[in-house]
Design a protein around this motif. Structure first.
Motif, short mmCIF file in Angstrom:
data_model
loop_
_atom_site.label_atom_id
_atom_site.label_comp_id
_atom_site.label_asym_id
_atom_site.label_seq_id
_atom_site.Cartn_x
_atom_site.Cartn_y
_atom_site.Cartn_z
N PRO A 168 0.84 -1.20 0.00
CA PRO A 168 0.00 0.00 0.00
C PRO A 168 0.87 1.24 0.00
CG PRO A 168 0.12 -0.94 2.19
CD PRO A 168 0.85 -1.90 1.28
N ARG A 169 0.26 2.37 -0.31
CA ARG A 169 0.98 3.65 -0.32
C ARG A 169 0.27 4.63 0.59
NH1 ARG A 169 6.04 3.50 -3.13
NH2 ARG A 169 5.90 1.68 -4.51
N VAL A 170 1.03 5.28 1.48
CA VAL A 170 0.47 6.25 2.42
C VAL A 170 0.89 7.65 1.99
CG1 VAL A 170 0.42 7.04 4.81
CG2 VAL A 170 0.50 4.59 4.30
N ASP A 171 -0.10 8.52 1.80
CA ASP A 171 0.20 9.90 1.42
C ASP A 171 0.75 10.64 2.63
OD1 ASP A 171 -0.60 12.91 1.22
OD2 ASP A 171 -0.69 12.17 -0.84
N ALA A 357 8.25 10.95 3.50
CA ALA A 357 7.77 12.29 3.18
C ALA A 357 7.77 12.57 1.69
CB ALA A 357 8.62 13.34 3.90
N ASP A 358 8.50 11.78 0.90
CA ASP A 358 8.59 11.99 -0.55
C ASP A 358 7.59 11.14 -1.33
OD1 ASP A 358 10.67 13.80 -0.27
OD2 ASP A 358 12.22 12.26 -0.43
N GLN A 359 6.79 10.34 -0.65
CA GLN A 359 5.86 9.45 -1.34
C GLN A 359 4.92 10.24 -2.25
OE1 GLN A 359 4.93 6.19 -2.62
NE2 GLN A 359 5.62 5.72 -0.55
N GLY A 360 4.95 9.91 -3.56
CA GLY A 360 4.06 10.55 -4.51
C GLY A 360 4.45 11.95 -4.91
N ARG A 361 5.62 12.40 -4.47
CA ARG A 361 6.11 13.75 -4.75
C ARG A 361 7.49 13.67 -5.41
NH1 ARG A 361 1.52 13.23 -1.63
NH2 ARG A 361 0.58 15.28 -1.25
N PRO A 362 7.94 14.77 -6.04
CA PRO A 362 9.33 14.80 -6.52
C PRO A 362 10.29 14.51 -5.38
CG PRO A 362 8.10 16.67 -7.38
CD PRO A 362 7.21 16.02 -6.36
N TYR A 363 11.34 13.75 -5.65
CA TYR A 363 12.24 13.34 -4.58
C TYR A 363 13.68 13.59 -4.97
CZ TYR A 363 13.00 9.01 -7.31
OH TYR A 363 13.33 8.09 -8.29
N ARG A 364 14.50 13.87 -3.96
CA ARG A 364 15.91 14.16 -4.20
C ARG A 364 16.73 12.89 -4.36
NH1 ARG A 364 16.80 16.55 0.10
NH2 ARG A 364 18.04 15.06 1.31
N SER A 365 16.48 11.90 -3.49
CA SER A 365 17.29 10.69 -3.54
C SER A 365 16.48 9.49 -3.10
CB SER A 365 18.55 10.83 -2.66
OG SER A 365 18.19 10.98 -1.30
N ALA A 366 16.97 8.32 -3.50
CA ALA A 366 16.39 7.04 -3.09
C ALA A 366 17.52 6.05 -2.90
CB ALA A 366 15.39 6.54 -4.13
#
Length: 490
Positions: A168-171, A357-366
């Motif tokens: 699942p994905r949590v906003d 905090a980056d879920q579903g948003r632009p992200y800097r790193s993974a």
């Protein structure tokens, strides 16, 4: 210990352990940062009994939920079986009663129609509750303090699907959880139930739709406004199951699909995009919007990564010959047609992790796992038969890649991310690292600076007993645990 098949699914890092145990105040080498305060939960498949069939696989192992409790630099550990209906029935019989992986037609007649899930894939925290999940059934709620199994979870009867996704994905802003179940009304069904639960864990939406064919949908993604369902050509067939065959068989010549719909919209608004045939991905890094574009980053390969799924479809490929990489798909919703753009943005690998905090948003790193070219042959074990021996950090915006490579004879499981107190810092990663020692393995919990992974661990916690390779993990802060709802009335 009873005899287990001497296949890759039961030797090496996959050697059954079957011990429930706990320990307080484990030794810590180095210093664990004070801001790491909470619990690292791990999903660990570990068969409680030898299987009915010698060709059984690791994914059939009974689920165990493990917990590293970390506070003020100290570490406690505990691990218990998830007492699913299947586990309880076999415990009572003192032997395996359920047959081949996800094939109910091979079960002992005594358990016909009973719940087959082993809840061994992902710990999920939402709405103050901890669940252990596996996508062939509903999740099981677990007490986050004692690890005692509370029972199956169906949102007090509101969720009507027979299955619940492992991912699942949590906003991070609304606190809502977006999830689905495939084969929602039975084995080999094309039905998918797409659902939303609010931040307090109440089901607020459930809709059903059909996928193009019955495929294994291990993961999906959300953006601020959309839900994204990738469909890959690893398919199920009811006649094959009834004949005693495999649940999943990869079809190398069958096209892939991606369904995109407004995440608060109607399933009738789903738009389908056609992809290359034969490709496969089990884990998605993230998705986000940029203007009218949707970007989806995923760990893509040119065929299925699981040997038993490839071979069931007649695909004979050595694991070392599989090609792929961290890939970005870009969809332009303003354009007609069913095409999309594709480009590789990173080396091959899997088990990705990013900041919640980056879920579903632009992200800097993974961060994700890969292979160290200087690490020697990988250790046997893990869900696909070999273990990763490197951790990568990637910044897709500028192409920067950093690596923490392990030495020969070492393996690493999927990390979890612990946020830093200051939002502009990368935080910390927790992961279990295994090292081969003669005929056995030694395990350690590592604490790594998420912004400087090449420096290696800042703290290590040696484990006194052998450990099984995990599938997925979850970090739950002390503040979240304090608001837990286990055993509270609905």
């Amino acid at each position: 210990m009873p005899a287990y098949p001497q296949t890759i699914h039961f030797v090496g890092l996959n050697t059954p352990v079957g011990i429930e145990w706990s320990a307080r105040n484990l030794d810590v080498i180095g210093t664990i940062p004070a801001e790491i305060d909470g619990a690292f939960f791990r999903a660990v498949p570990d068969p409680a009994h030898p299987p009915m069939f010698d060709d059984d696989i690791i994914l059939s192992g009974d689920g165990m939920v493990a917990k590293f409790a970390i506070h003020d630099g100290t570490v406690d550990y505990a691990i218990r079986y998830v007492e699913t209906e299947r586990y309880a029935l076999e415990k009572g019989a003192r032997r395996a009663l359920f047959g081949q992986y996800r094939n109910p037609f091979t079960d002992d007649p005594a358990v016909a129609g009973r719940d087959r899930t082993v809840a061994n894939t992902t710990p999920v925290w939402h709405g103050g509750r901890l669940f252990m999940t596996k996508e062939d059934g509903l999740g099981y709620e677990v007490d986050p303090d004692t690890l005692e199994t509370i029972g199956r979870w169906d949102y007090h009867g509101a969720f009507t699907s027979q299955t619940f996704t492992a991912h699942p994905r949590v906003d991070p802003q609304t606190g809502e959880m977006f999830f689905f179940g495939y084969e929602a009304d039975g084995v080999c069904s094309t039905k998918i139930a797409y659902a939303i639960a609010d931040r307090d864990g109440h089901l607020i939406s459930e809709q059903w739709f059909d996928q193009p064919y019955c495929s294994t949908i291990h993961d999906f993604a959300i953006t601020e406004h959309y839900a994204i369902f990738p469909i890959f050509p690893t398919t199920a067939d009811l006649d094959r199951l009834k004949a005693g065959g495999a649940h999943w068989a990869h079809q190398q010549d069958l096209e892939s699909w991606v369904g995109i719909m407004p995440r608060y919209g109607k399933v009738e608004e789903m738009r389908w995009f056609k992809g290359r045939p034969g490709i496969s991905a089990f884990h998605l890094v993230n998705a986000f919007e940029e203007g009218g574009l949707i970007h989806l980053d995923l760990c893509l390969s040119d065929t299925n990564a699981f040997g038993f799924m490839r071979e069931a479809g007649g695909v004979q490929r050595d694991q070392r010959d599989i090609q792929g990489g961290l890939t970005r798909w870009t969809f332009d919703l303003a354009k007609p047609g069913d095409g999309y753009e594709e480009r590789v943005v990173g080396p091959p690998g899997d088990m990705p992790r990013l900041r919640d905090a980056d879920q579903g948003r632009p992200y800097r790193s993974a961060w994700y796992l890969s292979m160290n070219p200087q690490g020697g042959p990988p250790l046997p074990g893990g869900p696909v038969g070999f273990a990763f021996n490197a951790l990568l950090q990637i910044e897709p915006g500028n192409g920067r890649i950093d690596m923490m490579g392990l030495e020969f004879g070492m393996a690493i499981s999927e990390p979890v991310h612990v946020p830093a107190v200051q939002a502009d810092q990368d935080g910390w990663l927790l992961m279990v690292v295994d090292r081969q020692a003669a005929e056995s393995f030694q395990s350690e919990l590592w604490v790594v600076d998420a912004g400087a992974i090449g420096a290696g661990p800042v703290a290590r916690v040696p484990m006194p007993l052998p450990m099984r390779a995990q599938v997925h993990g979850a970090w739950v802060s002390a503040a979240q645990l304090a608001r837990g709802k286990a055993r509270q009335p609905a």
